[in-house]
Design a protein around this motif. Sequence first.
Motif, PDB file in Angstrom:
ATOM      1  N   UNK A 293      51.978  57.148  21.522  1.00  0.00           N
ATOM      2  CA  UNK A 293      52.431  58.500  21.786  1.00  0.00           C
ATOM      3  C   UNK A 293      53.404  58.483  22.950  1.00  0.00           C
ATOM      4  N   UNK A 294      54.610  58.969  22.699  1.00  0.00           N
ATOM      5  CA  UNK A 294      55.624  59.060  23.735  1.00  0.00           C
ATOM      6  C   UNK A 294      55.685  60.484  24.280  1.00  0.00           C
ATOM      7  N   UNK A 295      56.051  60.585  25.540  1.00  0.00           N
ATOM      8  CA  UNK A 295      56.221  61.889  26.167  1.00  0.00           C
ATOM      9  C   UNK A 295      57.248  61.775  27.287  1.00  0.00           C
ATOM     10  N   UNK A 296      57.690  62.939  27.775  1.00  0.00           N
ATOM     11  CA  UNK A 296      58.596  62.962  28.909  1.00  0.00           C
ATOM     12  C   UNK A 296      60.037  63.275  28.586  1.00  0.00           C
ATOM     13  N   UNK A 297      60.358  63.388  27.311  1.00  0.00           N
ATOM     14  CA  UNK A 297      61.723  63.714  26.950  1.00  0.00           C
ATOM     15  C   UNK A 297      62.070  65.153  27.282  1.00  0.00           C
ATOM     16  N   UNK A 298      63.332  65.487  27.109  1.00  0.00           N
ATOM     17  CA  UNK A 298      63.766  66.851  27.380  1.00  0.00           C
ATOM     18  C   UNK A 298      65.270  66.932  27.468  1.00  0.00           C
ATOM     19  N   UNK A 299      65.720  68.078  27.938  1.00  0.00           N
ATOM     20  CA  UNK A 299      67.148  68.348  28.115  1.00  0.00           C
ATOM     21  C   UNK A 299      67.494  68.162  29.584  1.00  0.00           C
ATOM     22  N   UNK A 300      68.513  67.367  29.854  1.00  0.00           N
ATOM     23  CA  UNK A 300      68.905  67.098  31.232  1.00  0.00           C
ATOM     24  C   UNK A 300      70.421  67.069  31.308  1.00  0.00           C
ATOM     25  N   UNK A 301      70.942  67.387  32.457  1.00  0.00           N
ATOM     26  CA  UNK A 301      72.390  67.376  32.628  1.00  0.00           C
ATOM     27  C   UNK A 301      72.900  65.968  32.908  1.00  0.00           C
ATOM     28  N   UNK A 302      74.184  65.775  32.672  1.00  0.00           N
ATOM     29  CA  UNK A 302      74.850  64.511  32.974  1.00  0.00           C
ATOM     30  C   UNK A 302      74.516  64.090  34.400  1.00  0.00           C
ATOM     31  N   UNK A 303      74.092  62.837  34.557  1.00  0.00           N
ATOM     32  CA  UNK A 303      73.739  62.321  35.861  1.00  0.00           C
ATOM     33  C   UNK A 303      72.291  62.534  36.258  1.00  0.00           C
ATOM     34  N   UNK A 304      71.552  63.224  35.438  1.00  0.00           N
ATOM     35  CA  UNK A 304      70.160  63.515  35.742  1.00  0.00           C
ATOM     36  C   UNK A 304      69.223  62.356  35.425  1.00  0.00           C
ATOM     37  N   UNK A 305      67.936  62.614  35.617  1.00  0.00           N
ATOM     38  CA  UNK A 305      66.915  61.592  35.432  1.00  0.00           C
ATOM     39  C   UNK A 305      65.757  62.124  34.610  1.00  0.00           C
ATOM     40  N   UNK A 306      65.112  61.205  33.926  1.00  0.00           N
ATOM     41  CA  UNK A 306      63.884  61.493  33.198  1.00  0.00           C
ATOM     42  C   UNK A 306      62.995  60.262  33.250  1.00  0.00           C
ATOM     43  N   UNK A 307      61.690  60.481  33.146  1.00  0.00           N
ATOM     44  CA  UNK A 307      60.772  59.366  33.017  1.00  0.00           C
ATOM     45  C   UNK A 307      59.965  59.542  31.732  1.00  0.00           C
ATOM     46  N   UNK A 308      60.092  58.591  30.849  1.00  0.00           N
ATOM     47  CA  UNK A 308      59.351  58.602  29.600  1.00  0.00           C
ATOM     48  C   UNK A 308      58.063  57.800  29.751  1.00  0.00           C
ATOM     49  N   UNK A 309      57.041  58.233  29.017  1.00  0.00           N
ATOM     50  CA  UNK A 309      55.768  57.527  29.018  1.00  0.00           C
ATOM     51  C   UNK A 309      55.399  57.144  27.596  1.00  0.00           C
ATOM     52  N   UNK A 310      54.706  56.026  27.490  1.00  0.00           N
ATOM     53  CA  UNK A 310      54.239  55.527  26.198  1.00  0.00           C
ATOM     54  C   UNK A 310      52.788  55.124  26.376  1.00  0.00           C
TER      55      UNK A 310
END
Length: 127
Positions: A5-22
Motif C-alpha cells: 500500500x502506497x501513500x503520500x501522493x498529492x498535488x504539489x507545485x514546481x520545486x515542492x516536496x513530497x514523501x511517499x510511503x510503502x
Amino acid sequence: QVQLVESGGGLVQFGGSLRLSCAPSGSTLDYFDIGWFRQAPGKEREAVSCISNTGRSTYYADSVKGRFTISRDNARNTVYLQMHSLKPEDTALYSCAYLTDCGVEYIRFPEGFMNYEGQGTQVTVSP
C-alpha cells in the motif's frame, strides 16, 4: 494475500516536496529488496529507485538522482521515497514493489525484477 500500500501522493507545485510511503498489508518488508517505479499517462513504466533489504544499497534513475532519497524503517515495516525539487515531468502514478534484486539492472529493466506491487499513489506537479 500479499499487498503493498502506497501513500503520500498529492498535488504539489514546481520545486515542492513530497514523501511517499510503502507498507505491506498482511506481510513484511523484512528480508526483501523494495523498488519504486512510476508510470505517466501514455508512457512505459520507469524504475525510480530501489533499496536492498538491509538498506545498505540504494540505486536511482538518472532523472531523480540528487532530488529523491529512498530509505527504509524495518521496525515500522515501511519504505519511504523522499522527493525534493519536484518537476512537472515527475507527474506520474508511483508504485512500490517487492524485487528479486535491487541493483543497476532493476533501474534499467524493472519489469524483470518486480514481484508483488501496489496500486500506486498519484503525484502531480504543477508548473
